[in-house]
Design a protein around this motif. Structure first.
Motif: not given
Length: 245
Positions: A1-3, A244-245, A25-28
């Protein structure tokens, strides 16, 4: 994830009442909150920051969601709680009386996005070279468009286009939206009216279509919004989630 988040005072205003904040909170899983404050003096700035900070704080201490129903209930609860806090502070402090803010709240979990909003700040999805508005403005002009009284083109230049029908801290009761959809390899754009009133959809699409990083797209959108508009504060966030994330 990119913000990527951006908030800028613009070329005319002296105070930036747009406030954008995210917490991953986490990668996803992540939460993004965008607020566009209103009110005299610096009250709008207070309302927008209070709302976003309060929502992020509550999210940070939260466990996992069990269902989409729980997500919707929580999003509505935290917006209403922020509404109560802003309204109470406005009633207790004369200089902050009548302050309020729009809000767009976005929860991203494993490629699925959940959106709630109040006011005329917006969420869009950029998909297949199209910019699709997901939220519906809580404005008088939007009611006129829905009723067929004016066209969408007329609404864009309408002198009462900024009259809100509800806002956090101002309205007696809030009618809070809720939207759920998958994000996949698309780009989610969350923004205040300072962005979408400065640029046409085509200009935003042209930037989002560029083969550059999300960070660079954010920089380019901000530069163009100030170049072609900048009459208001400019706040926005860009979000991507790879399949793929």
């Amino acid at each position: 994830m990119n913000i990527v988040t951006r908030s800028d005072v613009g070329k005319i205003r002296k105070v930036n009442q747009d406030y954008v904040r995210s917490y991953q909170k986490s990668n996803d899983e992540a939460l993004i909150v965008l607020c566009d404050g209103m009110g005299g003096h610096n009250a709008g700035e207070i309302a927008s920051q209070m709302t976003a900070d309060n929502i992020i704080e509550e999210y940070q201490s939260l466990g996992e969601f069990g269902s989409i129903g729980e997500i919707r209930e929580w999003m509505h609860k935290v917006i209403n709680h922020a509404h109560y806090k802003v309204r109470r502070q406005g009633e207790e402090n004369a200089k902050e009386e009548g302050m309020g803010t729009t809000v767009v709240l976005v929860l991203c979990i494993k490629g699925q996005v959940y959106i709630s909003h109040v006011g005329d700040s917006r969420a869009y999805i950029y998909q297949d070279d199209q910019l699709i508005q997901l939220t519906k403005d809580d404005t008088l002009v939007n009611v006129l468009v829905d009723a067929g009284t004016i066209s969408k083109d007329e609404a864009y230049f309408h002198p009462q286009k900024n009259i809100l029908l509800q806002a956090v801290g101002v309205s007696e009761f809030l009618n809070i939206s809720f939207i759920s959809r998958s994000l996949n390899n698309d780009i989610l754009l969350i923004c205040s009216d300072g962005l979408y009133n400065s640029l046409f959809d085509k200009q935003i699409i042209d930037v989002l279509a560029l083969d550059i990083s999300l960070e660079e797209k954010g920089n380019e959108l901000l530069t163009l919004a100030n170049k072609f508009g900048g009459k208001d504060n400019i706040g926005f966030a860009l979000v991507t989630v790879k399949e793929d994330e």
